[in-house]
Write an enzyme that holds these catalytic residues in place. Structure first.
Site, PDB file in Angstrom:
ATOM      1  N   GLY A 247       0.672  -1.195  -0.166  1.00 34.93           N
ATOM      2  CA  GLY A 247       0.092  -0.046   0.171  1.00 34.93           C
ATOM      3  C   GLY A 247       0.773   1.187  -0.025  1.00 34.93           C
ATOM      4  O   GLY A 247       1.056   2.059  -0.786  1.00 34.93           O
ATOM      5  N   PHE A 248       1.471   1.505   1.317  1.00 34.76           N
ATOM      6  CA  PHE A 248       2.315   2.760   1.210  1.00 34.76           C
ATOM      7  C   PHE A 248       1.975   3.957   1.152  1.00 34.76           C
ATOM      8  O   PHE A 248       2.639   5.303   0.708  1.00 34.76           O
ATOM      9  CB  PHE A 248       3.470   2.414   0.256  1.00 34.76           C
ATOM     10  CG  PHE A 248       4.366   1.079   0.272  1.00 34.76           C
ATOM     11  CD1 PHE A 248       4.523   0.287   1.440  1.00 34.76           C
ATOM     12  CD2 PHE A 248       4.358   0.154  -0.884  1.00 34.76           C
ATOM     13  CE1 PHE A 248       5.008  -0.748   1.683  1.00 34.76           C
ATOM     14  CE2 PHE A 248       4.615  -1.139  -0.991  1.00 34.76           C
ATOM     15  CZ  PHE A 248       5.274  -1.664   0.311  1.00 34.76           C
ATOM     16  N   GLU A 675       4.638   3.065   9.917  1.00 34.68           N
ATOM     17  CA  GLU A 675       5.305   4.283   9.404  1.00 34.68           C
ATOM     18  C   GLU A 675       6.790   4.688  10.118  1.00 34.68           C
ATOM     19  O   GLU A 675       7.417   5.156   9.448  1.00 34.68           O
ATOM     20  CB  GLU A 675       4.469   5.290   9.000  1.00 34.68           C
ATOM     21  CG  GLU A 675       3.131   4.793   8.246  1.00 34.68           C
ATOM     22  CD  GLU A 675       2.300   5.966   7.645  1.00 34.68           C
ATOM     23  OE1 GLU A 675       2.341   6.656   7.028  1.00 34.68           O
ATOM     24  OE2 GLU A 675       1.074   5.737   7.919  1.00 34.68           O
TER      25      GLU A 675
HETATM   26 MO1  MOS Z   1       0.106   5.669   4.904  1.00 41.80          MO
HETATM   27  S1  MOS Z   1       1.370   6.708   3.688  1.00 41.80           S
HETATM   28  O1  MOS Z   1      -0.357   6.746   5.874  1.00 41.80           O
HETATM   29  O2  MOS Z   1      -1.049   5.356   3.650  1.00 41.80           O
END
Ligand code: MOS
Length: 709
Positions: A247-248, A675
């Site tokens: 996802g990222f 994150e």
């Molecule tokens: Mo993450 S960059 O908050 O989807």
């Protein structure tokens, strides 16, 4: 919890166990399907046609050659595409609705065909004539037209004001015995999950509802955007995403390809698959804004900060406004009586920028933590000691106490493990042959946020539980961790839990982003589990009825969210080797020590942090989207030219965490970790490069040209 209900015997607590991924066997055997791997009868394929200009309008489209290709079912453009309702936020979702071109690579047409090959071939044959207008794509700090966004990162998620100020920074800086004033920059970066963006859209026979298999971080949101575009009530859209290949941030928000796929399926009257090519992933799907960050620090000779100013300039698009909130982490890191942070934006003729792993923190903490290292050098202080001296007792921005804050413990634990005490701080003192060796440290932080969520828990006559929530596992381990949370709340072995996620028909939840999933979805599951147990006890005397029983639970918001400042922290350590002749940088060792509350599953947690640190290394040394101002576009559109760290670039990475008990963040005591791992890594490496070479690189990535004098 009472135990007079009929439940299986209590197992060792599932939370905290290094459970293997529940979806692991499915992933490695190919059974876990990605969006376009689902079968569909009479399926068609969609290939978009992208704009060759950065700004202007489409004058005409000649589709005759494309339409003449055998197997082509339709060619769509703004003159013949079905009309859509206006999007709620991102105007780029008004796909093929006008002749206007707002960036190079925007979809201006699409081909629907019997095969993928036919669609792609015909897409190259659509002749588009443009009226080109001058484009404006180059960010600089001294542009006259930068503006102050209303909120950062964006509406409607206006978590933070664009600016903050306490005291008198300028006076304090002028009076400071030690001060520094530097500008740090980070480049544009494009996220490229393993699975490209892809959609399979299947309309019902009566064309009144649609099922969408979609690579997304959140099924509920995706459903809403599609429902809005096609004028459907949300129940008529079902978005399914049980397995997602990364996802990222790339798929937190809806992007035009998804709308286009649903549109194509409607026009064709048949299911439609659209999978972007890797090249198309460097375009109309979001990216990280570059930043220009001006940092000024003032301190006493003892290293105690008297003033901090962090002023950020970034870019956004004409279609949708989003700020890379790089100065936000600075608001919570260190104590200083005089403080100022600002964000400014330029509207450029580029695609809409978006969330990319730790938006704000990863870029902002590169600058702040590089500056702190520079201040340590200027004060003649150890950089760990400098950070400890500036540790705040309450949140410097809000004055709120921290729900828990263990940065100092992370720094100390890391120093111990990294043998930091033996470090000679003088640059260029260690070498092996032509390799200069250095070590560096930086701090990490990420907010602990919880977002509303709903869940349902059912028990059948045999005592097995089904736990349902519209969560999505983007590869993080949510399948496993949510199962553990449910088993824990129901006091049952994990084998008794059957989890259902990745389907918008399930109880609604926010996407997998902002590292909020475990805390938010987990909270809703705990509530639903408690509701079921209460029902079972109160209404059924603890005996499960033959037909089973269910209950729903909701988490609406953390009542303590306004009483405490909630963040995870960490300390990143790096060892680098820099070749004196070539400037090549190698990173034989990284160590990250984190404090993120209770770790639900040490195995999946380690993977998340390991992945984040690896990306931080990649950010430090490799990743950079290169703009060609003539075309008005980023030009390195593949992995041959957009470099990311590979296995051979990664040496030893050690991930550790310290015990941290936090009773305020949520009933699980867990802070997000998706994150945290990337934050600070690039600064630790840049600081190590300085230590190795005496050269301070303030502009990422640290390529070898910047290290050759
Ligand atoms: Mo993450 S960059 O908050 O989807």
């Amino acid at each position: 919890m009472t135990t007079d209900v009929q439940l299986p015997p209590r197992s060792p607590r599932p939370i905290g166990a290094p459970l293997d991924r529940i979806d692991g066997p499915l992933k490695v055997t190919g059974e876990a399907r990605y969006a376009v791997e689902y079968p569909a009868d009479r399926v068609t394929y969609v290939a978009p046609v992208q704009s060759m200009i950065a700004k202007g309008r489409v004058l005409s489209i000649d589709a005759s050659a494309a339409q003449a290709v055998p197997g082509v079912l339709a060619v769509l453009w703004h003159e013949n595409a079905p009309r859509l309702a206006p999007p709620r936020d991102d105007q780029d979702l008004a796909v093929l609705q006008s002749d206007a071109v707002a960036y190079r690579g925007q979809f201006v047409a699409a081909v629907v065909a019997e095969t993928l090959e036919t669609a792609r071939q015909a897409a190259t044959m659509v002749a588009v004539r443009y009226e080109e207008q001058p484009h404006d794509v180059v960010l600089s700090a001294d542009r006259g037209d930068v503006f102050t966004p209303e909120y950062v990162p964006q509406k409607p998620f206006g978590f933070y004001p664009a600016d903050s100020a306490h005291g008198d920074v300028d006076t304090a800086l002028a009076a400071a015995p030690v001060s520094l004033d530097h500008t740090y920059t980070t480049p544009a970066e494009h996220h490229n999950p393993m699975e490209p963006h892809a959609t399979l859209a299947i309309w019902s026979d009566d064309s009144e509802s649609v099922t969408v298999y979609e690579t997304c971080q959140g099924v509920s949101w995706r459903r809403d955007d599609i429902a809005i575009a096609f004028g459907l009530s949300p129940e008529r859209v079902r978005v399914i995403a049980p397995y997602v290949g990364g996802g990222f941030g790339a798929r937190g928000f809806t992007h035009p390809y998804a709308i286009l796929a649903v549109m194509a399926a409607r026009v064709a009257g048949r299911p439609a698959k659209l999978a972007l090519t890797r090249q198309q992933m460097f375009g109309p799907v979001g990216y990280r804004s570059p930043t220009i960050q001006h940092i000024r620090l003032g301190a006493g000779g003892d290293g105690r900060l008297t003033a901090v100013a962090h002023d950020v300039v970034g870019q956004t698009s004409a279609l949708y406004e989003m700020t890379e909130p790089a100065a936000v982490p600075t608001r919570t890191m260190y104590a200083a009586p005089n403080f100022r942070t600002t964000h400014r934006l330029a509207h450029l003729d580029l695609p809409a920028n978006s969330w990319m792993r730790a938006p704000g923190e990863s870029s902002g903490m590169f600058a702040l933590e590089s500056a702190m290292d520079e201040l340590a050098v200027a004060c003649g202080l150890d950089p760990i000691e400098l950070r400890i001296r500036n540790e705040p007792t309450v949140d410097p921005e809000t004055g709120l106490p921290y729900s828990s804050r263990s940065l100092v413990a992370c720094l100390r634990e890391g120093a111990e493990r990294f043998d930091w005490a033996r470090r000679d701080p003088t640059p260029r003192t260690r070498r092996v042959g032509r390799w200069l060796i250095g070590t560096g440290v930086a701090a990490s932080t990420y907010p602990a946020v919880q977002l509303p969520a709903n869940a349902r828990v059912a028990i059948d006559g045999a005592g097995r539980y089904r736990v349902s929530i519209a969560a999505v596992d983007i590869g993080t381990g949510a399948w496993t961790v949510l199962t553990q949370i449910a088993a824990d709340a129901l006091e049952t072995p994990v084998e008794q839990i059957q989890l259902e996620i990745g389907d918008s028909a399930l109880p609604q939840a926010f996407p997998a982003w902002g590292s909020t999933g475990t805390a938010s979805w987990g909270w809703a599951i705990v509530e639903a589990a408690q509701a079921l147990r209460t029902r079972l006890h109160d209404e059924f005397g603890g005996v499960v009825p033959a037909e089973g029983l269910d209950a729903t639970g909701s988490f609406a918001g953390n009542p303590e969210g306004q009483q405490f400042s909630m963040h995870a922290f960490g300390a990143q350590f790096a060892e680098v080797r820099v070749n004196e002749d070539s400037g090549e940088v190698r990173v034989p060792r990284l160590l990250g020590v984190f404090a993120a509350g209770r770790i639900i599953n040490p195995k999946t947690a380690r993977s998340q942090l390991l992945g984040g640190m690896t990306w931080g290394l990649s950010m430090a040394l490799h990743e950079e989207s290169v703009l060609d101002p003539r075309f008005g576009d980023y030009v390195n559109h593949d992995f041959a030219e957009y470099h990311i760290a590979t296995n051979a670039d990664v040496g030893t990475i050690e991930v550790a965490w310290i015990e941290e008990e936090d009773q305020h963040v949520n009933p699980l005591g867990a802070k997000g970790i998706g994150e945290l791992g990337i934050v600070g890594t690039a600064a630790a490496i840049a600081n190590a490069v300085y230590h190795a070479t005496g050269i301070r690189v303030r502009d990422l990535p640290i390529t070898l040209d910047k290290l050759l004098r």
